[in-house]
Design a protein around this motif. Structure first.
Motif, PDB file in Angstrom:
ATOM      1  N   ALA A   1       0.796  -1.227   0.066  1.00 34.00           N
ATOM      2  CA  ALA A   1      -0.144  -0.154   0.036  1.00 34.00           C
ATOM      3  C   ALA A   1       0.779   1.213   0.068  1.00 34.00           C
ATOM      4  O   ALA A   1       1.978   1.188   0.477  1.00 34.00           O
ATOM      5  N   TYR A   2       0.228   2.205  -0.647  1.00 34.32           N
ATOM      6  CA  TYR A   2       0.953   3.590  -0.336  1.00 34.32           C
ATOM      7  C   TYR A   2       0.200   4.712  -0.425  1.00 34.32           C
ATOM      8  O   TYR A   2      -0.985   4.578  -0.822  1.00 34.32           O
ATOM      9  N   ARG A   3       0.591   5.949  -0.286  1.00 35.93           N
ATOM     10  CA  ARG A   3       0.008   7.190  -0.434  1.00 35.93           C
ATOM     11  C   ARG A   3       0.762   8.137  -1.174  1.00 35.93           C
ATOM     12  O   ARG A   3       1.759   8.126  -1.411  1.00 35.93           O
ATOM     13  N   ASN A   4       0.069   9.104  -1.830  1.00 36.94           N
ATOM     14  CA  ASN A   4       0.512  10.129  -2.481  1.00 36.94           C
ATOM     15  C   ASN A   4       0.804  11.163  -1.622  1.00 36.94           C
ATOM     16  O   ASN A   4      -0.149  11.993  -1.142  1.00 36.94           O
ATOM     17  N   LEU A   5       2.196  11.592  -1.346  1.00 37.13           N
ATOM     18  CA  LEU A   5       2.483  12.909  -0.658  1.00 37.13           C
ATOM     19  C   LEU A   5       2.258  14.034  -1.405  1.00 37.13           C
ATOM     20  O   LEU A   5       1.835  15.053  -0.735  1.00 37.13           O
TER      21      LEU A   5
ATOM     22  N   ILE B   1       4.800  12.375  -5.845  1.00 37.85           N
ATOM     23  CA  ILE B   1       5.775  11.908  -4.938  1.00 37.85           C
ATOM     24  C   ILE B   1       4.783  10.865  -4.189  1.00 37.85           C
ATOM     25  O   ILE B   1       3.872  11.062  -3.652  1.00 37.85           O
ATOM     26  N   ARG B   2       5.411   9.658  -4.171  1.00 43.78           N
ATOM     27  CA  ARG B   2       4.461   8.683  -3.363  1.00 43.78           C
ATOM     28  C   ARG B   2       5.389   7.736  -2.237  1.00 43.78           C
ATOM     29  O   ARG B   2       6.517   7.905  -2.321  1.00 43.78           O
ATOM     30  N   GLU B   3       4.588   7.501  -1.120  1.00 45.44           N
ATOM     31  CA  GLU B   3       5.584   6.607  -0.134  1.00 45.44           C
ATOM     32  C   GLU B   3       4.799   5.578   0.416  1.00 45.44           C
ATOM     33  O   GLU B   3       3.671   5.526   0.704  1.00 45.44           O
ATOM     34  N   THR B   4       5.534   4.247   0.320  1.00 41.36           N
ATOM     35  CA  THR B   4       4.904   3.135   1.001  1.00 41.36           C
ATOM     36  C   THR B   4       4.797   3.324   2.391  1.00 41.36           C
ATOM     37  O   THR B   4       5.531   3.444   3.414  1.00 41.36           O
ATOM     38  N   ILE B   5       3.584   2.631   2.759  1.00 40.77           N
ATOM     39  CA  ILE B   5       3.261   2.365   4.191  1.00 40.77           C
ATOM     40  C   ILE B   5       2.906   1.200   4.425  1.00 40.77           C
ATOM     41  O   ILE B   5       2.838   0.114   3.684  1.00 40.77           O
TER      42      ILE B   5
ATOM     43  N   LYS C   1       8.882  -2.350   1.267  1.00 44.97           N
ATOM     44  CA  LYS C   1       9.784  -1.797   2.008  1.00 44.97           C
ATOM     45  C   LYS C   1       9.090  -0.574   2.301  1.00 44.97           C
ATOM     46  O   LYS C   1       8.884   0.394   1.614  1.00 44.97           O
ATOM     47  N   VAL C   2       8.566  -0.330   3.683  1.00 40.37           N
ATOM     48  CA  VAL C   2       7.788   0.823   4.193  1.00 40.37           C
ATOM     49  C   VAL C   2       8.743   1.903   4.300  1.00 40.37           C
ATOM     50  O   VAL C   2       9.868   1.763   4.439  1.00 40.37           O
ATOM     51  N   GLY C   3       7.948   3.123   3.920  1.00 35.24           N
ATOM     52  CA  GLY C   3       9.053   4.483   3.675  1.00 35.24           C
ATOM     53  C   GLY C   3       9.608   4.873   2.528  1.00 35.24           C
ATOM     54  O   GLY C   3      10.137   5.764   2.270  1.00 35.24           O
TER      55      GLY C   3
END
Length: 432
Positions: free
Chosen positions: A222-226, A238-242, A321-323
């Protein structure tokens, strides 16, 4: 184990490049296709051949005829795996025509019966209710009296949604029941079908990506869009894995009911509190705009999908990989510029200041604009946004640069032609 051959659709997109690289580096022969030429795939070193087929917009039958003709032409003479992978658009069309395609190629897409449980959106509402999923309270009816009665038990504001809309298109926010009733009637009269009306759910957007076999979850992240561009409705810049722990139980419960085989991207709203349940918003039966991010995070969905349909199972699914952060080419800075423009810069004031000195010197004009900046721009906030974006982007992998596939950048020709012909960006730039 014979090296397989794969046809990847929607060759214009960055997603298709991710798929091509993933498979080509493992010895799989990749062929790209689209209904336009000058695509990103047509310039990629990971692709052995490309072809152009009829557009689905000109008729579904002609599209499938054209696709089948090329599939038969390119079919290997031996028994190596031969697989069709829909990259983005037309997945539902391909699923509907599985019977026509299957005699010639393995179709790596969910069955139409599975998709029918989550699309159109009214079907997703019914499936979610049957499975006890945490979804927004929704009413879908053509009956005016039923609408009024159900809205009385719902709490405004509401979202009015077309049942077949994708990517946020056609969604309208209404603040009270009377307006919802008026908008519902107007939509029904104009379109001949009733829209969904849902209570507005609170939280931020989260994207869950998964691979399933017969409804069972095989691989996930899962990820979110920063940052997004366009800011409110666009693709992730810019995306970040959570951690996806909070999504696993509701996803598995929902997708088991569909018997899903293939990839899916599932949208949630969530407030980030592990003690609160995420709210199910949408299920997309396809790859997603953040596919590069998913692969970079450690879950190589194209390779896993290939294994599933070529051999019936997957090995070493990988763990995200979270982060991990990644950036879309150019969009991260464009997103920041749009944020500043949207929230802080009053362009009318700047324009008036410039025009007020129309007969003056360049120095006079710049002086007038500079004096207006104090009212028009929050300099501290603008600098913070720029520096924040630079800091986020500095340690993020770039989707194009990381491909090590320089000629594929010529696919920007498609973006330019899209702007010139249609006055809009391609779908894959606008959707997540």
């Amino acid at each position: 184990m014979n090296s397989g051959r794969v046809i990847v659709t929607y060759g214009r997109s960055l997603m298709s490049l991710v798929i091509a690289r993933s498979l080509h580096e493992r010895g799989i022969e990749v062929i790209g296709c689209d209904d336009v030429d000058l695509t990103a795939m047509s310039f990629s070193r990971h692709v052995s051949e490309t072809f152009t087929h009829a557009s689905v917009d000109d008729g579904e039958e002609a599209y499938i005829d054209s696709l089948v003709e090329n599939i038969k032409r390119l079919k290997p003479e031996d028994d190596r795996p031969y697989i069709l992978i829909p990259a983005f658009r037309n997945t539902r069309v391909i699923a509907r025509n599985h019977a026509r395609l299957a005699p010639h190629i393995t179709v790596a897409a969910p069955r139409k019966e599975s998709i029918g449980k989550v699309f159109p959106k009214d079907n997703l509402v019914r499936t979610a209710e049957n499975e006890g999923a945490n979804a927004p309270v929704t009413v879908h009816t053509k009956d005016a009296d039923e609408l009024v009665n159900k809205l009385r038990a719902m709490t405004p504001p509401f979202l009015l949604k077309p049942v077949s809309g994708v990517g946020g298109r056609g969604i309208e926010r209404v603040e009270d029941r009377d307006t919802a009733i008026e908008k519902h009637a107007a939509f029904l009269q104009e379109n001949g079908e009733a829209p969904l009306i849902q209570e507005v759910a609170e939280g931020e957007d989260y994207c869950f990506a998964g691979l399933f076999k017969d409804g069972e979850l095989l691989a996930h992240m899962a990820y979110r869009n920063l940052k997004s561009f366009p800011v409110d409705t666009g693709a992730g810049a810019i995306r970040e894995t959570i951690s996806d722990d909070v999504f696993l139980e509701p996803v598995q419960r929902l997708m088991r009911a569909t018997g899903w085989s293939g990839v899916a991207e599932i949208d949630f709203l969530w407030n980030g509190d592990d003690k609160s349940d995420p709210v199910l918003i949408e299920v997309n039966p396809r790859f997603w705009a953040g596919l590069f991010h998913s692969v970079k995070s450690g879950v190589d969905f194209p390779w896993l999908l290939y294994q599933l349909f070529a051999y019936g199972g997957v090995k070493d699914t990988g763990k995200a990989k979270v982060g991990e952060t990644t950036k879309a080419p150019g969009l991260w800075l464009a997103s920041t510029a749009q944020e500043i423009a949207k929230s802080d810069i009053q362009f009318d004031k700047l324009t008036d200041a410039w025009r007020s000195q129309s007969n003056g010197s360049w120095l006079d004009k710049f002086s007038a604009v500079s004096s207006s900046l104090g009212d028009a721009v929050n300099i501290d906030d603008a600098c913070f946004r720029i520096l924040e974006s630079i800091d986020l982007a500095r340690n993020s992998s770039d989707e194009w640069a990381d491909q090590k596939d320089p000629l594929s950048g010529l696919g920007i020709l498609f973006v330019l032609s899209s702007l010139a012909r249609h006055g809009r960006l391609p779908d894959e730039v606008k959707l997540n």
